[in-house]
Design an enzyme around this catalytic site. Structure first.
Site, short mmCIF file in Angstrom:
data_model
loop_
_atom_site.label_atom_id
_atom_site.label_comp_id
_atom_site.label_asym_id
_atom_site.label_seq_id
_atom_site.Cartn_x
_atom_site.Cartn_y
_atom_site.Cartn_z
N CYS A 1 16.26 -26.30 17.41
CA CYS A 1 15.14 -25.46 16.94
C CYS A 1 15.57 -24.27 16.09
O CYS A 1 15.15 -24.14 14.95
CB CYS A 1 14.34 -24.89 18.11
N HIS B 1 11.17 -18.16 17.33
CA HIS B 1 12.50 -18.57 17.82
C HIS B 1 13.65 -18.17 16.90
O HIS B 1 14.68 -18.85 16.86
CB HIS B 1 12.54 -20.10 18.07
#
Ligand SMILES: *[C@@H]1O[C@H](CO)[C@@H](O)[C@H](O)[C@H]1NC(C)=O
Ligand SMILES: *[C@@H]1O[C@H](CO)[C@@H](O)[C@H](O)[C@H]1NC(C)=O
Ligand SMILES: *[C@@H]1O[C@H](CO)[C@@H](O)[C@H](O)[C@H]1NC(C)=O
Ligand SMILES: *[C@@H]1O[C@H](CO)[C@@H](O)[C@H](O)[C@H]1NC(C)=O
Length: 582
Positions: A75, A136
């Site tokens: 990610c 993130h």
């Protein structure tokens, strides 16, 4: 050119933003990113048991990329590559150690401020920009509220979402048994401490240096209590929802969050109907711990995982319908992708499959086998290019950077290496071949594999310098570590490297040898030269995922109440009750 339009608008007495919105060369952008979605999970990529009719419609009306490659199989780096158009290693978003993503919100690493995102460049061209959902890519640097890595600092004028990823600890009931037990341990420890002190006192054991022993026992009890209370609370501290710089819900309740995010997205579209806009809708689904709102639970044939996909598909549908209602569909470029392949190690304790499908491709997330990096890639812009086509040339999620930047009227930065390539020539049909002759596949900061699509042939060579050691051996996942790592001890190095031709063997089932492939040595030679050129172009930068940047730093911890109230609050003004249209 943009200036000419501005001038023209001024002469005609039009507001410039309205004019820009009417400029066919300056589309709006709606970019969907689904978390951990497998390429085999969508109807338009061959799934016949999951219903994804809205996403499939995008494929039918737009272009379907069949060799769309994430810039990383994880990610954090994949999203850094997507937003900056650069291999994550260039921004320091590729870890030199084992852990490749942020797992704690109060860590000091993140996307450096000198990196340019496409959102920032579009915003400078007058676009209204928003990120709704998962980020993130870091939050703070030195204080709990400096927000140095926050989406607002990276060109997103509006942010509603989470700075981290969806975590197990953020799910009621999914918090581990360990966590539940610990919630009660502090009280047990406190009681045991007090009891021991009392007993020692009664038995006279502590007669000699009573005060000292009592004080020591008291201190130990206090320390243990504080520590355990902290550990029990700590996991949920990661789970907060922000609206711009403010924490509005801690811990967040994920159950209806996709509906709330969708309502927020529609609100953003309504507000910007007369202005050029860029909306990045970054779903928390379908990352574990899985969730779906009540309306979707139990609806799919694939358990909670399938339900979550159906909810994502519903959300995409709501946004597409809103574009139509606002008559913006024609002039909006819509893109849908996943940040990487499915997380195959995600099997629940009850044995339910909590991950997606890589289709015919090998392995999944955290590996550079095709299952980890070959992601869905759908693009639709009725006013810009014809739909109903497949493009099988190599493309990358980094390509969105130059594509968006140029369409928005900005120029591609010249002061840094940009690895993405403009997709428009392929999408418009002006070019048959991708500009990505070579693509470099990193596992954290380690060059793992290279893809070479020679311009004059149909082969797609893929060369692996190392491969992850799977466990169990005959699986295609790393169940012992829950994700595959890239460091020695977790990988097998190959000398000579492993060679595949994806055009003949897309599942990477049988490595080629000098006996089975006459071009074996020539291919390795060319790839070695390209690798050397690529390496020479890398400039060393600080590792934003170094252990010191991953650690929990209490002074960076956002806390929306007081610590005494365990940082809990619910003050999200817009609970986004969106009526379900089906
Ligand atoms: C989610 O929405 C449903 C339906 O509107 C509602 O019944 C439920 O209480 C909501 N859940 C939470 C946690 O707010
Ligand atoms: C469709 O997706 C589900 C859920 O990931 C998966 O179990 C199934 O194998 C997929 N079907 C195909 C044909 O890939
Ligand atoms: C492609 O070009 C290279 C030299 O530039 C040549 O060696 C190779 O044989 C060509 N391949 C094909 C399939 O024509
Ligand atoms: C996979 O390997 C394990 C031992 O590592 C063995 O018990 C199992 O039968 C194997 N399964 C298959 C399908 O080969």
């Amino acid at each position: 050119m943009v200036r000419d339009w501005t001038l023209l608008c001024a002469l005609l007495g039009l507001s410039c933003s309205a004019c820009a919105a009417g400029d066919p060369r300056r589309p709006n952008f709606v970019l969907f990113m689904v978390d951990d979605l497998g390429i085999g999970d969508l109807g338009c990529y061959g799934n016949d048991t999951l219903k994804t009719s809205n996403i499939d419609r995008l494929a039918k009306e737009g272009v379907r990329l069949t060799q769309h490659i994430a810039s990383s199989p994880l990610c954090t780096p994949s999203r850094a590559g997507f937003l900056t158009g650069r291999y994550p290693i260039r921004s320091g978003m590729a870890s030199q150690s084992k852990v490749g993503v942020y797992i704690i919100s109060a860590a000091s690493g993140g996307l450096p401020s000198q990196e340019l995102t496409f959102a920032r460049l579009a915003k400078e061209q007058g676009y209204s920009t928003a990120l709704i959902g998962k980020w993130h890519l870091g939050l703070n640097c030195d204080r709990h509220d400096d927000l140095c890595h926050h989406p607002n600092r990276h060109g997103f004028g509006h942010f509603y979402g989470i700075s981290m990823t969806n975590l197990r600890d953020c799910q009621p009931g999914h918090g581990s048994v360990f966590q539940h037990a610990l919630t009660h341990v502090p009280y047990g420890a406190l009681a045991a401490g007090v009891l021991s002190v009392a007993l020692l006192h009664v038995w006279g054991v502590v007669r000699v240096s009573r005060r000292a022993v009592l004080a020591a026992l008291g201190l130990v009890t206090l320390a243990v209590t504080l520590f355990l209370t902290f550990v029990a609370t700590f996991r949920e501290l990661n789970c907060f929802l922000m609206r711009n710089g403010e924490v509005v819900e801690q811990p967040y309740v994920s159950e209806n969050l996709t509906r709330r995010m969708t309502a927020e997205a529609l609100h953003f579209l309504d507000k910007n109907v007369d202005k050029p806009f860029l909306l990045f809708l970054s779903f928390l689904q379908v990352h574990t711990a899985l969730f779906a709102s009540p309306h979707f639970r139990g609806r799919s044939a694939h358990g909670l995982y399938g339900d979550a996909i159906m909810e994502v598909d519903w959300s995409v549908g709501e946004v597409l319908r809103a574009l139509e209602r606002l008559q913006l569909a024609e002039q909006t470029l819509v893109y849908l992708t996943s940040d990487q392949g499915p997380h195959l190690e995600e099997i629940s304790v009850r044995g339910e499959v909590h991950h997606g499908s890589s289709g015919i491709y090998r392995a999944g997330k955290s590996t550079n086998w095709e299952g980890g990096i070959r992601v869905p890639g759908l693009l639709r812009w009725p006013g810009g290019f014809a739909g109903g086509r497949d493009i099988s040339e190599p493309t990358s999620n980094m390509d969105l950077f130059p594509t968006v930047v140029q369409l928005a009227g900005a120029t591609i930065p010249q002061d840094r290496e940009i690895d993405g390539r403009d997709l428009m020539p392929l999408l418009r049909g002006d070019s048959e071949r991708s500009e990505h002759e070579f693509l470099f596949h990193y596992c954290n900061a380690y060059l793992n594999a290279v893809r070479w699509a020679p311009r004059n042939g149909s082969a797609v060579w893929k060369v692996f310098f190392f491969t992850p050691i799977f466990y169990p051996e005959n699986s295609s996942a790393c169940f012992h570590t829950h994700a595959c790592f890239c460091t020695p001890g977790y990988v097998t190095f190959h000398q000579p490297p492993l060679l595949f031709d994806l055009s003949r063997d897309p599942s990477e089932s049988q490595p080629l040898t000098p006996d089975t492939e006459p071009a074996f040595h020539a291919v390795l030679q060319t790839v070695a030269e390209a690798t050397e050129r690529h390496r020479r172009g890398l400039v060393p930068v600080p590792d934003q995922l170094a252990p010191t940047h991953l650690l929990w730093k209490p002074w960076l911890q956002p806390c929306c109440s007081s610590w005494g109230q365990l940082c809990r609050c619910t003050r999200d003004s817009q609970q986004g009750e969106l009526p379900l249209s089906h």
